[in-house]
Design a protein around this motif. Structure first.
Motif, PDB file in Angstrom:
ATOM      1  N   LEU A  15      -1.139  22.853  71.971  1.00 45.62           N
ATOM      2  CA  LEU A  15      -1.686  24.019  71.284  1.00 45.62           C
ATOM      3  C   LEU A  15      -0.600  24.824  70.587  1.00 45.62           C
ATOM      4  CD1 LEU A  15      -4.134  24.800  74.097  1.00 45.62           C
ATOM      5  CD2 LEU A  15      -4.693  23.970  71.833  1.00 45.62           C
ATOM      6  N   ILE A  18      -0.421  23.695  66.795  1.00 47.03           N
ATOM      7  CA  ILE A  18      -1.541  23.778  65.871  1.00 47.03           C
ATOM      8  C   ILE A  18      -1.103  24.549  64.636  1.00 47.03           C
ATOM      9  CG2 ILE A  18      -3.826  24.776  65.546  1.00 47.03           C
ATOM     10  CD1 ILE A  18      -4.413  24.103  68.430  1.00 47.03           C
ATOM     11  N   LEU A  21      -2.096  27.993  64.677  1.00 44.45           N
ATOM     12  CA  LEU A  21      -1.912  28.803  65.837  1.00 44.45           C
ATOM     13  C   LEU A  21      -0.815  29.703  65.558  1.00 44.45           C
ATOM     14  CD1 LEU A  21      -2.726  28.158  69.125  1.00 44.45           C
ATOM     15  CD2 LEU A  21      -1.707  28.909  69.073  1.00 44.45           C
ATOM     16  N   ARG A  71     -10.515  36.321  67.527  1.00 44.01           N
ATOM     17  CA  ARG A  71      -9.295  35.956  66.809  1.00 44.01           C
ATOM     18  C   ARG A  71      -8.249  37.073  66.910  1.00 44.01           C
ATOM     19  NH1 ARG A  71     -10.506  33.357  61.032  1.00 44.01           N
ATOM     20  NH2 ARG A  71      -8.216  33.275  61.133  1.00 44.01           N
ATOM     21  N   TYR A 101     -14.153  25.696  67.109  1.00 45.93           N
ATOM     22  CA  TYR A 101     -12.712  25.435  66.961  1.00 45.93           C
ATOM     23  C   TYR A 101     -11.889  26.570  67.569  1.00 45.93           C
ATOM     24  CZ  TYR A 101      -8.156  25.354  64.699  1.00 45.93           C
ATOM     25  OH  TYR A 101      -6.807  25.397  64.463  1.00 45.93           O
ATOM     26  N   TRP A 102     -12.235  27.802  67.232  1.00 46.63           N
ATOM     27  CA  TRP A 102     -11.440  28.915  67.740  1.00 46.63           C
ATOM     28  C   TRP A 102     -11.657  29.131  69.229  1.00 46.63           C
ATOM     29  CZ3 TRP A 102      -7.409  31.321  65.651  1.00 46.63           C
ATOM     30  CH2 TRP A 102      -7.170  31.092  64.281  1.00 46.63           C
ATOM     31  N   ARG A 105      -9.281  26.894  70.836  1.00 50.44           N
ATOM     32  CA  ARG A 105      -7.930  27.448  70.848  1.00 50.44           C
ATOM     33  C   ARG A 105      -7.764  28.488  71.947  1.00 50.44           C
ATOM     34  NH1 ARG A 105      -5.533  28.329  64.873  1.00 50.44           N
ATOM     35  NH2 ARG A 105      -3.987  29.353  66.199  1.00 50.44           N
ATOM     36  N   LYS A 109      -5.117  28.447  75.180  1.00 43.77           N
ATOM     37  CA  LYS A 109      -4.206  29.500  75.634  1.00 43.77           C
ATOM     38  C   LYS A 109      -4.441  29.827  77.108  1.00 43.77           C
ATOM     39  CE  LYS A 109      -1.699  30.239  72.063  1.00 43.77           C
ATOM     40  NZ  LYS A 109      -0.250  29.928  72.151  1.00 43.77           N
ATOM     41  N   THR A 126     -11.006  22.921  76.173  1.00 46.05           N
ATOM     42  CA  THR A 126     -10.308  22.900  74.881  1.00 46.05           C
ATOM     43  C   THR A 126     -10.738  21.676  74.075  1.00 46.05           C
ATOM     44  OG1 THR A 126      -8.393  24.029  75.835  1.00 46.05           O
ATOM     45  CG2 THR A 126      -8.021  22.790  73.802  1.00 46.05           C
ATOM     46  N   ALA A 146      -6.038  19.245  65.591  1.00 49.03           N
ATOM     47  CA  ALA A 146      -5.899  19.721  66.970  1.00 49.03           C
ATOM     48  C   ALA A 146      -6.276  18.628  67.964  1.00 49.03           C
ATOM     49  CB  ALA A 146      -6.778  20.958  67.183  1.00 49.03           C
TER      50      ALA A 146
END
Length: 334
Positions: A15, A18, A21, A71, A101-102, A105, A109, A126, A146
């Motif tokens: 990650l 990305i 990212l 985000r 997708y987000w 992410r 994390k 993920t 990703a």
């Protein structure tokens, strides 16, 4: 001979690579007055995150507001609130590929911070949301890249698969040669075939001379390999263009810190970056202040370093390294 970086491993490390990212920083002590949802989105796209956050909070019943709040939370290094916001966004629109997708992410994390017992769960989530994104939108390049990273670096028991990575890479080449080259370069880095990866990224940069990201990939790998002058030259070239790449200023600073050279130039670049403010897909303001603190620390200017670390924590209270750096400098001044 410069020390070569070891291949990245683990379901989480992917990650960090990305190409999105990472992201600008936000919150000030007081929130701005809220406007309409379109105004909040416009503020977000301009990098006015404090104003955008207030606007999205005023429209918290909107799935799109939850998406942007997620985000923003990621930019604040707050993965738990980010995941909560993005889960709400996905619940409001289960067929929106960007939302999945987000959320992927955000789970990534969480995996980075989780203990050994929860890490596998978050890593699986993920992958699940990246996969769902490409199922919904096969041409979602960021989600497919990703997945390549995940498949290359996650162990088999967490769903990693070299064959799956190759399949996704083949799809990427049909959709976008530059994205395909990015995926190929990541595989070559994983194999420690660094000369091949450099050649791959040079090819990508030649295919897309006006796009900044391939040049960042190339400069970043030069930096990792200890080719500091080559990295400096690439960042300088990007900054000399008619439409310069603001993120090159941050890359220049990271190279200065890695090499221990050109530190005052790095500080100048970071000050300009901070003054102008980053956009959503550029390194965060909290990260820029943190890097400025590290530059000042390397110069022995400890009071200036302390101020920079404090500012980093003001705009990104959960920055993963600024707190420890601040405390270490503060202790050395006592």
């Amino acid at each position: 001979m410069p020390h070569l970086p070891k291949a990245r491993s683990g379901a989480v490390a992917c990650l960090l690579l990305i190409p999105l990212l990472g992201t600008p920083a936000l919150a000030e002590p007081q929130e701005a007055e809220a406007g309409s949802l379109p105004e909040a989105i416009a503020d977000f796209e301009r990098g006015r995150f404090r104003e955008a956050r207030a606007g999205f909070r005023a429209h918290a019943d909107s799935g799109r507001s939850q998406f942007y709040l997620g985000r923003i939370a990621l930019r604040r290094f707050e993965p738990y609130p980010a995941a909560e916001h993005l889960r709400k966004a996905v619940a409001s629109a289960p067929d929106n590929a960007d939302f999945h997708y987000w959320l992927g992410r955000a789970y990534g994390k969480l995996a980075e911070r989780a203990n050994i017992f929860k890490r596998a769960y978050y890593a699986g989530k993920t992958q699940e949301h990246f996969q769902r994104a490409v199922e919904l939108e096969p041409e979602h390049l960021h989600a497919r890249v990703a997945l390549v990273m995940y498949d290359l670096q996650a162990p088999g028991f967490l769903g990693g698969s070299r064959e799956a990575a190759e399949r996704h890479t083949g799809v990427l080449f049909r959709q976008s040669p530059v994205a395909g080259l990015r995926a190929r370069g990541l595989a070559q880095e994983q194999e420690e075939a660094f000369d091949k990866a450099l050649a791959t990224y040079r090819h990508a940069a030649e295919l897309a001379p006006e796009h900044h990201r391939p040049h960042r990939w190339l400069a970043g790998l030069h930096r990792q390999l200890g080719h500091y002058e080559r990295a400096f030259a690439l960042y300088a070239e990007r900054l000399a263009r008619k439409e310069p790449d603001p993120a090159a200023r941050v890359g220049f600073a990271r190279t200065a810190l890695a090499s221990g050279t050109r530190l005052e130039e790095a500080a100048d670049h970071l000050r300009i970056y901070i003054e102008r403010g980053p956009l959503p897909e550029q390194p965060t303001l909290g990260e820029a202040h943190y890097l400025l603190g590290k530059v000042r620390q390397a110069q022995g200017r400890l009071h200036a370093a302390l101020r920079a670390f404090q500012r980093s924590l003001e705009v990104a209270p959960n920055h993963p390294r600024a707190g420890a750096a601040h405390d270490a400098v503060e202790a050395s001044l006592l």
